[in-house]
Structures are given as C-alpha cells and as structure tokens.
Design an enzyme around this catalytic site. Structure first.
Site, mmCIF file in Angstrom:
data_model
loop_
_atom_site.group_PDB
_atom_site.id
_atom_site.type_symbol
_atom_site.label_atom_id
_atom_site.label_comp_id
_atom_site.label_asym_id
_atom_site.label_seq_id
_atom_site.Cartn_x
_atom_site.Cartn_y
_atom_site.Cartn_z
ATOM 1 N N HIS A 171 1.079 -1.521 0.099
ATOM 2 C CA HIS A 171 0.440 0.060 0.023
ATOM 3 C C HIS A 171 1.326 0.828 -0.041
ATOM 4 O O HIS A 171 0.172 2.173 0.526
ATOM 5 C CB HIS A 171 -1.056 0.243 1.345
ATOM 6 C CG HIS A 171 -0.555 -0.675 2.361
ATOM 7 N ND1 HIS A 171 -0.698 -1.811 3.036
ATOM 8 C CD2 HIS A 171 0.751 0.523 3.282
ATOM 9 C CE1 HIS A 171 -0.232 -1.690 4.133
ATOM 10 N NE2 HIS A 171 1.110 -0.650 4.454
ATOM 11 N N TYR A 256 17.707 1.696 3.101
ATOM 12 C CA TYR A 256 17.896 1.338 1.206
ATOM 13 C C TYR A 256 19.240 1.942 1.011
ATOM 14 O O TYR A 256 19.739 1.412 0.180
ATOM 15 C CB TYR A 256 16.236 1.040 0.483
ATOM 16 C CG TYR A 256 15.342 0.590 1.427
ATOM 17 C CD1 TYR A 256 15.351 -0.016 2.367
ATOM 18 C CD2 TYR A 256 14.330 1.406 1.187
ATOM 19 C CE1 TYR A 256 14.050 -0.538 2.907
ATOM 20 C CE2 TYR A 256 13.282 0.950 1.460
ATOM 21 C CZ TYR A 256 13.148 -0.307 2.609
ATOM 22 O OH TYR A 256 11.820 -0.532 3.289
#
Length: 504
Positions: A171, A256
């Site tokens: 989502h 990340y």
C-alpha cells in the site's frame, strides 16, 4: 457467485479483518467461501471468532473454515492471500540487534539491508512449500496474492521457482499519493499519478491535476508542509537530489540507501521520533512487540466493540479485494502491482520484480509498458535489485557465498562495514537463525566453528542512535485507541502469521 479464498497467516486481528471486510463489501461476493489458516491455534481462533461475528452481524450466510492444516484450507481455493513472517518476533529481534553490534542501524529491517536479507532467507523456502501446496490442492491456475515482506524477493522466488502465478501487493503507492495531494491542498481522487520502480523504491514519475504537471513543484510543496518537512526529511532529500518522490516512508527509505544512517551522530538529523515509521531505531520491532502484547491482552474488548459494517464507505485501499473483484465481475481496477518485469520498465532487468501500474478486469491483469525510469531513480533501483537477486538465489540453493555477496552489495551494510566484518556478521546471523534456515545446515556448522575458535573482530554494545523502549500493557491502556491502531500497524506479515519451517 461462489469461489474460495484462503488466507495463509490469518491470525492477525487488523489485516485479516480489514481485507475480509473489503472483500465482503462487494455485492457479488456474499456467498463466497472463506478459509483461514495459521500455525498459532490460539490467534487463529480469536481472529476467526471476531471475523465470524462481523459476518453474522452483517447478515451474510458465510461460515469461515478455520484450520491449522494449511493444505485443508487451500483445498479448492481460487485465490490465496499470504501474510507470513517466518520466525516471528524471535527471529525479527536478531535481524535488528545483531547488525547493531556492527553499527548497522535499521528502522525496519524487512525489505533490504541485513534484516531484510535474512528475513528473505527464512521466508523464501516456506513460500516455495506454500507454492507446492497450491499446485497440488488449489484450483488450476490459482492466483497467489502475496503481502509478505521482503515483497520483491518472495514474489521473485515464487514466480521463478514456485510454479505459481504470484502478484505482490503493497500500500506504499496509495500513501504517497495521499501525501502528494495533501501538499497541494487537493483531493487524492483528483490527482493522477504514474508510479514505477521496485517495491518500497517506487517513484512518482508523473503527477498531474487536470492536465497540469505537479512533479516540478513537489520539492517546494513538501518543504513548506508543516508536518512532512519534519517527518519526511530523507524522502525530501532524495526528491531534492534525484528529482522524484519515492513511495516509502522516511524510516524505510533511510535504510535502503547508503547515505542517511551510516554515521550514528548524523542519524537524528534525518529522522523524527513522533512515529516509528519516521526512522526510529528498531521502530517496527517495537511496534510489532507492543502489537502482539496488546492483541493478546485486549482481545476480549474487541469482541465487545461494535462489529465492522460492510458498507462502501468503510472499504479500504488494499489492492487485493479490488483485484479479485475485477477478475470476477469485469469491473476495471487500476492499481500498482509487483510483477516480473519482462520489459515493463525497460532500463530495469527483465527478471526483476518491479512495481508499476496495472489494470484488472475479467480478461486478467494487464501491465502497460512504462518505458525507461529516469536515470537516477533507475540507478537506485538497480543497486537494490542486485542485492535481491543474490539473496533469492542464496535462499533457494542454501549458498552462503551468495548470501555474503548480497550483504556486501547492500548499500547500507557496505557503507558501514568492511568485508571481514560482513563475513563475521553473516556467521552470527546464520547461527542465530539456525532454527529457520535448514538449507544452511552445513554453512551454519562451519560458522559455529569460526565463532567458537575466537580471534573475532571487536563488536560493540550499541542500542542504536534513536531507540525507544517497548511500552508496557499499563502504558498502552492509557490510550486504548492508539494501542489498537498500533496493533493494526503491526499486523501484516508479522509474528502472528509466523511460520517456522515445521518447527514450533
């Protein structure tokens, strides 16, 4: 209309209940078959009781099939939802705490970085066993809708090695879409977007309002927003330097890439402690721990609360129910899905799992060609894809050399650790995860020998740059509404859906 949907890892109070609500709001789905399965009989029983109460009070003639026998739940299913975390909170704790000894400070640790890689090593073998069950007992061409992280790695393994058509769902795109609309003072429904990349690193390469481009003014709009200018510093800096806004939260995105969490003294500059998702050290582990404790303590009160009403205004934004509605009724749905690339994004590898716009109707799931991502965002994605590919192959083949290479190539791990430290870190994480890593039996035995031999590199006792303590039940009782929201946030793919490779 009747067909069967199975939920693997159904023992989660928020996610399972919400997704079931979204499905049963569809008028044509009033007589479908529902099966729940989970390895935790207690949690499965509680969630089944709550969801059956909702169904009954909405006047639907559906009785949930609830069983700890996965194959029994899957038998005859046309669609399968998967929300598992192999190893539960016990394994998740090692994903966060062991890397901290080497200076790797993660907020989440479920997609990339040291925690995400090890999460994939535990999850991929179990996903392949799930695929085997689906092939053997589900309807032919059953569709697996995967919500578990690491999304790209698990979906990659299922499609390449599992022999089951698998779509990954998240989502993140919807949340960022809301944010873009908000910073411009617009309604989400009036803002058109094209978002493409890889899961948790998907980029809003187009955003417009009534034909007017919005991407050019996004940096200024976010910088002047009273909340996001404080809570989304990493995302705003990436927007400043790469030209496009990224889907994932501040805390996720910060782990990340190599730039925002490699120096402990600089981490507080990039995060906000108002919510775990903004970058707190081990923030998701804390939320999951609190959510588990609250779920187990407060469940009787959930049964006293009003039932969920199956009305359109209560329908959520998770893609899963809309995909099945499109496939079964022909109503067109446009969402963003995780699929094998196969040329959809031309400057990302064909074998990678990408996230991009797709359309669903009775003819199936169609993925239009996106073309090239802008070079900067593509470079960020390609760095992560290399880690994902190595991690998938390592997990499937039990190859600890590929596993170590995945750690080497990970942007944040590589920014913080040297090669010798990475080798020792992997040894520690393999040994800590022995119960859930049968494919690494020989590698774990060798790692134990090296760790027992001594002469180890020094590590530190380090809690992280921004770690908060886990709240007690009494502290959570002071704000039950917040505790309930917290339990919902910790649901998807977390310990209540854990699968332990046959080991309790």
């Amino acid at each position: 209309m009747s067909f069967k949907i199975a939920f693997i890892g159904a023992g989660s109070i928020g996610f399972t209940r919400g997704l079931l609500r979204d499905l049963l709001i569809v008028p044509e789905f009033k007589n479908i078959q529902i099966a729940f399965t989970d390895i935790s009989e207690r949690n499965l029983s509680m969630v089944t009781e709550l969801c059956q109460r909702d169904i009954n009070e909405n006047g639907l003639p559906i009785t949930i099939q609830s069983t700890t026998d996965r194959r029994e739940a899957l038998a005859g299913a046309k669609y399968v939802f998967c929300t598992i975390r192999v190893g539960g909170l016990e394994a998740f704790q090692t994903d966060v705490d062991i890397p901290l000894k080497y200076g790797i400070d993660q907020c989440v640790g479920d997609t990339l970085c040291a925690g995400g890689i090890m999460y994939g090593q535990r999850g991929i073998p179990e996903m392949l066993r799930i695929c085997e069950d689906i092939r053997e007992v589900c309807l032919p061409d059953a569709l697996l809708l995967n919500y578990s992280n690491p999304m790209a790695m698990l979906t990659w393994a299922c499609n390449k090695y599992g022999g089951v058509r698998t779509i990954g769902l998240c989502h993140g795109v919807q949340h960022g879409h809301h944010q873009i609309a908000e910073v411009y003072g617009l309604d989400k429904k009036d803002v058109d977007i094209v978002c493409a990349g890889i899961n948790h690193q998907t980029w809003y390469i187009k955003a417009s309002y009534k034909g007017r481009d919005l991407t050019g003014g996004l940096l200024e709009a976010f910088e002047r927003h009273p909340e996001y200018s404080r809570t989304e510093k990493v995302r705003i800096d990436m927007l400043r330097r790469f030209g496009y806004y990224s889907t994932e939260s501040n805390g996720h995105l910060s782990e990340y890439v190599p730039w925002y969490r490699k120096r402990p003294e600089e981490i507080p500059e990039w995060i906000d402690l108002g919510s775990w998702i903004n970058g707190e050290t081990g923030g998701y582990l804390r939320v999951c721990t609190e959510g588990r404790n609250w779920f187990e303590t407060d469940f009787p009160n959930w049964m006293k609360d009003p039932a969920v009403r199956y009305t359109q205004e209560n329908r959520g934004e998770e893609h899963g129910s809309y995909i099945i509605e499109g496939l079964e009724t022909g109503r067109v749905y446009r969402g963003h899905f995780n699929v094998v690339n196969q040329g959809v994004i031309s400057n990302l590898p064909d074998d990678a799992v990408i996230e991009a716009p797709g359309y669903v109707d009775r003819n199936g799931i169609s993925m239009p060609l996106v073309g090239e991502l802008p070079l900067g965002p593509a470079a960020v994605c390609n760095a992560s894809i290399s880690v994902q590919r190595l991690a998938v192959e390592a997990a499937v083949h039990g190859d600890d050399q590929l596993l170590r290479q995945a750690f080497m190539m990970d942007p944040l791990v590589g920014a913080v650790c040297n090669p010798k430290e990475i080798w020792q870190l992997v040894d520690e994480m393999l040994v800590a995860g022995e119960a859930w890593l049968p494919q690494y039996k020989d590698a774990i035995a060798e790692a134990k020998q090296r760790l027992d031999a001594g002469n180890l590199l020094p590590t530190r006792s380090y809690e992280g740059a921004a770690r908060l303590k886990v709240k007690t039940i009494e502290e959570m009782r002071q704000d039950r509404d917040q505790a309930n929201r917290n339990a919902g946030e910790s649901d998807k793919g977390k310990d209540r859906e854990k699968i332990s490779n046959g080991l309790e």
